[in-house]
Motif scaffolding. Sequence first.
Motif, PDB file in Angstrom:
ATOM      1  N   LYS A 112     -46.015  -1.101  26.399  1.00  0.00           N
ATOM      2  CA  LYS A 112     -44.966  -1.539  27.070  1.00  0.00           C
ATOM      3  C   LYS A 112     -43.719  -1.206  26.047  1.00  0.00           C
ATOM      4  CE  LYS A 112     -42.625  -5.806  28.281  1.00  0.00           C
ATOM      5  NZ  LYS A 112     -42.722  -6.919  29.171  1.00  0.00           N
ATOM      6  N   THR A 113     -43.907  -1.266  24.882  1.00  0.00           N
ATOM      7  CA  THR A 113     -42.691  -1.017  23.919  1.00  0.00           C
ATOM      8  C   THR A 113     -42.932   0.448  23.426  1.00  0.00           C
ATOM      9  OG1 THR A 113     -42.678  -3.363  23.590  1.00  0.00           O
ATOM     10  CG2 THR A 113     -41.123  -2.010  22.130  1.00  0.00           C
ATOM     11  N   ALA A 114     -43.616   0.615  22.449  1.00  0.00           N
ATOM     12  CA  ALA A 114     -43.770   1.638  21.491  1.00  0.00           C
ATOM     13  C   ALA A 114     -43.500   3.023  22.354  1.00  0.00           C
ATOM     14  CB  ALA A 114     -45.020   1.639  20.826  1.00  0.00           C
ATOM     15  N   ALA A 115     -44.196   3.030  23.878  1.00  0.00           N
ATOM     16  CA  ALA A 115     -44.182   4.317  24.462  1.00  0.00           C
ATOM     17  C   ALA A 115     -42.818   5.051  24.552  1.00  0.00           C
ATOM     18  CB  ALA A 115     -44.716   4.074  25.985  1.00  0.00           C
ATOM     19  N   LEU A 116     -41.719   4.261  24.936  1.00  0.00           N
ATOM     20  CA  LEU A 116     -40.543   4.898  25.006  1.00  0.00           C
ATOM     21  C   LEU A 116     -39.738   5.336  23.478  1.00  0.00           C
ATOM     22  CD1 LEU A 116     -38.511   3.525  27.994  1.00  0.00           C
ATOM     23  CD2 LEU A 116     -39.953   5.533  27.891  1.00  0.00           C
ATOM     24  N   PHE A 117     -40.091   4.599  22.654  1.00  0.00           N
ATOM     25  CA  PHE A 117     -39.960   5.307  21.295  1.00  0.00           C
ATOM     26  C   PHE A 117     -40.591   6.502  21.043  1.00  0.00           C
ATOM     27  CE2 PHE A 117     -38.333   0.749  21.142  1.00  0.00           C
ATOM     28  CZ  PHE A 117     -37.034   0.920  20.488  1.00  0.00           C
ATOM     29  N   VAL A 118     -41.827   6.443  21.363  1.00  0.00           N
ATOM     30  CA  VAL A 118     -42.663   7.780  20.932  1.00  0.00           C
ATOM     31  C   VAL A 118     -41.983   8.928  22.001  1.00  0.00           C
ATOM     32  CG1 VAL A 118     -44.953   8.997  21.149  1.00  0.00           C
ATOM     33  CG2 VAL A 118     -44.833   6.711  20.459  1.00  0.00           C
ATOM     34  N   ALA A 119     -41.561   8.468  23.072  1.00  0.00           N
ATOM     35  CA  ALA A 119     -40.735   9.546  23.902  1.00  0.00           C
ATOM     36  C   ALA A 119     -39.618   9.928  23.339  1.00  0.00           C
ATOM     37  CB  ALA A 119     -40.597   8.930  25.295  1.00  0.00           C
ATOM     38  N   ALA A 120     -38.999   9.250  22.560  1.00  0.00           N
ATOM     39  CA  ALA A 120     -37.737   9.419  21.968  1.00  0.00           C
ATOM     40  C   ALA A 120     -37.853  10.444  20.908  1.00  0.00           C
ATOM     41  CB  ALA A 120     -37.138   8.158  21.329  1.00  0.00           C
ATOM     42  N   THR A 121     -38.602  10.329  19.977  1.00  0.00           N
ATOM     43  CA  THR A 121     -38.887  11.089  18.916  1.00  0.00           C
ATOM     44  C   THR A 121     -39.482  12.414  19.327  1.00  0.00           C
ATOM     45  OG1 THR A 121     -41.207   9.903  18.335  1.00  0.00           O
ATOM     46  CG2 THR A 121     -39.224   9.238  17.293  1.00  0.00           C
TER      47      THR A 121
ATOM     48  N   ILE B 240     -38.787  18.261  20.920  1.00  0.00           N
ATOM     49  CA  ILE B 240     -39.010  19.347  22.127  1.00  0.00           C
ATOM     50  C   ILE B 240     -37.663  19.769  22.592  1.00  0.00           C
ATOM     51  CG2 ILE B 240     -39.576  19.498  24.559  1.00  0.00           C
ATOM     52  CD1 ILE B 240     -41.720  17.203  24.127  1.00  0.00           C
ATOM     53  N   ALA B 241     -36.804  18.967  22.749  1.00  0.00           N
ATOM     54  CA  ALA B 241     -35.243  19.455  22.973  1.00  0.00           C
ATOM     55  C   ALA B 241     -34.749  20.596  22.237  1.00  0.00           C
ATOM     56  CB  ALA B 241     -34.510  18.258  23.427  1.00  0.00           C
ATOM     57  N   ALA B 242     -35.154  20.598  20.833  1.00  0.00           N
ATOM     58  CA  ALA B 242     -34.752  21.451  19.834  1.00  0.00           C
ATOM     59  C   ALA B 242     -35.895  22.615  19.694  1.00  0.00           C
ATOM     60  CB  ALA B 242     -34.428  20.712  18.563  1.00  0.00           C
ATOM     61  N   GLY B 243     -36.645  22.550  20.487  1.00  0.00           N
ATOM     62  CA  GLY B 243     -37.711  23.764  20.359  1.00  0.00           C
ATOM     63  C   GLY B 243     -38.711  23.569  19.399  1.00  0.00           C
ATOM     64  N   GLN B 244     -39.043  22.392  18.794  1.00  0.00           N
ATOM     65  CA  GLN B 244     -40.166  22.022  18.011  1.00  0.00           C
ATOM     66  C   GLN B 244     -41.386  21.469  18.556  1.00  0.00           C
ATOM     67  OE1 GLN B 244     -39.553  23.460  14.627  1.00  0.00           O
ATOM     68  NE2 GLN B 244     -37.662  23.906  15.598  1.00  0.00           N
ATOM     69  N   ASP B 245     -42.358  21.596  17.826  1.00  0.00           N
ATOM     70  CA  ASP B 245     -43.512  21.060  18.094  1.00  0.00           C
ATOM     71  C   ASP B 245     -43.444  19.412  18.039  1.00  0.00           C
ATOM     72  OD1 ASP B 245     -46.236  20.351  18.439  1.00  0.00           O
ATOM     73  OD2 ASP B 245     -46.740  20.616  16.472  1.00  0.00           O
ATOM     74  N   ALA B 246     -43.814  18.630  19.239  1.00  0.00           N
ATOM     75  CA  ALA B 246     -43.612  17.198  19.153  1.00  0.00           C
ATOM     76  C   ALA B 246     -44.562  16.449  18.473  1.00  0.00           C
ATOM     77  CB  ALA B 246     -43.865  16.743  20.757  1.00  0.00           C
ATOM     78  N   GLU B 247     -45.744  17.050  18.352  1.00  0.00           N
ATOM     79  CA  GLU B 247     -46.731  16.163  17.670  1.00  0.00           C
ATOM     80  C   GLU B 247     -46.558  15.652  16.256  1.00  0.00           C
ATOM     81  OE1 GLU B 247     -49.033  15.643  19.794  1.00  0.00           O
ATOM     82  OE2 GLU B 247     -49.929  14.246  18.417  1.00  0.00           O
ATOM     83  N   PRO B 248     -46.000  16.134  15.171  1.00  0.00           N
ATOM     84  CA  PRO B 248     -45.605  15.361  13.956  1.00  0.00           C
ATOM     85  C   PRO B 248     -44.829  14.443  14.137  1.00  0.00           C
ATOM     86  CG  PRO B 248     -45.409  17.739  13.941  1.00  0.00           C
ATOM     87  CD  PRO B 248     -45.577  17.528  15.380  1.00  0.00           C
ATOM     88  N   TRP B 249     -44.139  14.017  15.339  1.00  0.00           N
ATOM     89  CA  TRP B 249     -43.119  13.018  15.566  1.00  0.00           C
ATOM     90  C   TRP B 249     -43.515  11.525  16.204  1.00  0.00           C
ATOM     91  CZ3 TRP B 249     -38.467  13.295  12.976  1.00  0.00           C
ATOM     92  CH2 TRP B 249     -38.196  14.728  12.533  1.00  0.00           C
ATOM     93  N   VAL B 250     -44.702  11.757  16.493  1.00  0.00           N
ATOM     94  CA  VAL B 250     -45.619  10.704  17.346  1.00  0.00           C
ATOM     95  C   VAL B 250     -45.416   9.567  16.187  1.00  0.00           C
ATOM     96  CG1 VAL B 250     -47.562   9.635  18.152  1.00  0.00           C
ATOM     97  CG2 VAL B 250     -46.907  12.109  18.627  1.00  0.00           C
ATOM     98  N   ASP B 251     -45.808   9.466  15.152  1.00  0.00           N
ATOM     99  CA  ASP B 251     -45.854   8.390  14.247  1.00  0.00           C
ATOM    100  C   ASP B 251     -44.669   7.601  14.085  1.00  0.00           C
ATOM    101  OD1 ASP B 251     -48.469   8.020  13.532  1.00  0.00           O
ATOM    102  OD2 ASP B 251     -48.295   8.447  11.229  1.00  0.00           O
TER     103      ASP B 251
END
Lengths: 291, 291
Positions: free
Chosen positions: A170-179, A184-195
Amino acid sequence: MAFDDRIDQALHGALSALGHQGAPPRLAAAIPYAVFPAGARIRPTILLAVATACGDDRPEVATAAAVALELIHCASLVHDDLPVFDNAGLRRGKPSLHRAFGEPLAVLAGDSLIVMGFEVLARAGATAPDRALALTACLARHTGAPHGICAGQAWESEQKVDLAAYHRAKTAALFVAATQMGAIAAGQDAEPWVDLGARIGEAFQVADDLKDALLTSDQTGKPCGQDAAHLRPSAVQTMGVDGAMQHMKDILGGAIASIPSCPGEAMLANLVLAYARKMTVLPMAASKDPA
Amino acid sequence: MAFDDRIDQALHGALSALGHQGAPPRLAAAIPYAVFPAGARIRPTILLAVATACGDDRPEVATAAAVALELIHCASLVHDDLPVFDNAGLRRGKPSLHRAFGEPLAVLAGDSLIVMGFEVLARAGATAPDRALALTACLARHTGAPHGICAGQAWESEQKVDLAAYHRAKTAALFVAATQMGAIAAGQDAEPWVDLGARIGEAFQVADDLKDALLTSDQTGKPCGQDAAHLRPSAVQTMGVDGAMQHMKDILGGAIASIPSCPGEAMLANLVLAYARKMTVLPMAASKDPA
């Protein structure tokens, strides 16, 4: 350009097609009503901050990603405010969309905003198709079912609620999407940004619970006391006000510690601290005010 | 593989993620309820027929496009059936989604289906990113605002209706999406295929008006007499039953004439004729039956 201006200019650009000939006028008015005036724009700001921390080598892609994310967030506010969910009469200090335009247009404006989010990403793909597709997949995963904000809201229709899954979706999903989308937009791996996204989202949820419990509609621009009214689980209910306040600070500390090592690390830590101050100042004052 | 099997197998595949741990069970049940059992699957069938006529050199992309289009169509049925719109109790011969699962889950299942449509396209993009992005842009244009099916439905909330824009957006849009997406999925120019989609869409609208006026719920699996009940403009109302029947045949003749020259031209003409027979046989019988 400041993040705020970059986001608002791009949102205006995305909505400009609504003035085209042949558009139904009331829907064409309802959609911008859902997007302006600006709320905190916290999700797209985090997205652009992470993109900047990652080098922001394709600013037009990051801007499109920020716009797409905010459009989806606005869609979720419109649909969540509907009488079948929160039946909220106020949003961002003015009548909620269904109060201003009626329920049919609220359903359709929400639908249109979801579609527009993905349309913006597709258009930005001309210069970086792989990033646009990865952004689309990431945004969809955090928006729909089984794990996005639609699923989060749907937990409120269940008899037995998986509380962790509920808050995550409900809440965290769009914040995880944000990071993730910033990376991704800057061409980097998304995984380290999940936390980082998950922790900011968790803190935001606690802050929201505190505001809902402690503040008035005049202070928040939306109805308050909704968690208690809808018997929704809340951090205030389980830990009390002081406990929830301390819990939020702990989470934000963890968020800052989780920022991946990058050139923009300090800038991001400052951003999280600024949000922390913003999120706590009003509830803090209210909790000390016996009125 | 027959188009029907290809579409249904891929739809099952797209929905399989809903069984994942952490999904709210009732939403995870509501979404497939909206997609199965199959309706006519007319839009994805047209899409695959056009893709085949254009060489179908990336069948996995065409299949994904067909699935995405059908998911969006299913979403539109769920939302259009809501009490604030048609308040339809029946759909495809069973209770409409909001009757079976409640309005909150109907809103959320529709939202989730829209998101899933774009997610499917993004996933198919791995092998052909440019086509996936063009498909996303095309599907979004024909789904949202200002000119897609959301806009079409929104015309029903206007005091003064632009009838041509209303029909173009409400019904023809997803047929134009079908022919254009078929061409794009096969790597061809979409523009020459607009006319065919627009004409099939127009014929379908007239057939729908005829069915709504002449048939019973038992025959169509959904409520009938809705145009008259909701005071909606209809071809039967403006030209009478015989006039509408003749008009539909003229449009279908034009549709066949508009098929671009291609190896699959004859196959496509046969498909349109087969749909024409299907669309006319029931209303024709009913119009001759004084009961």
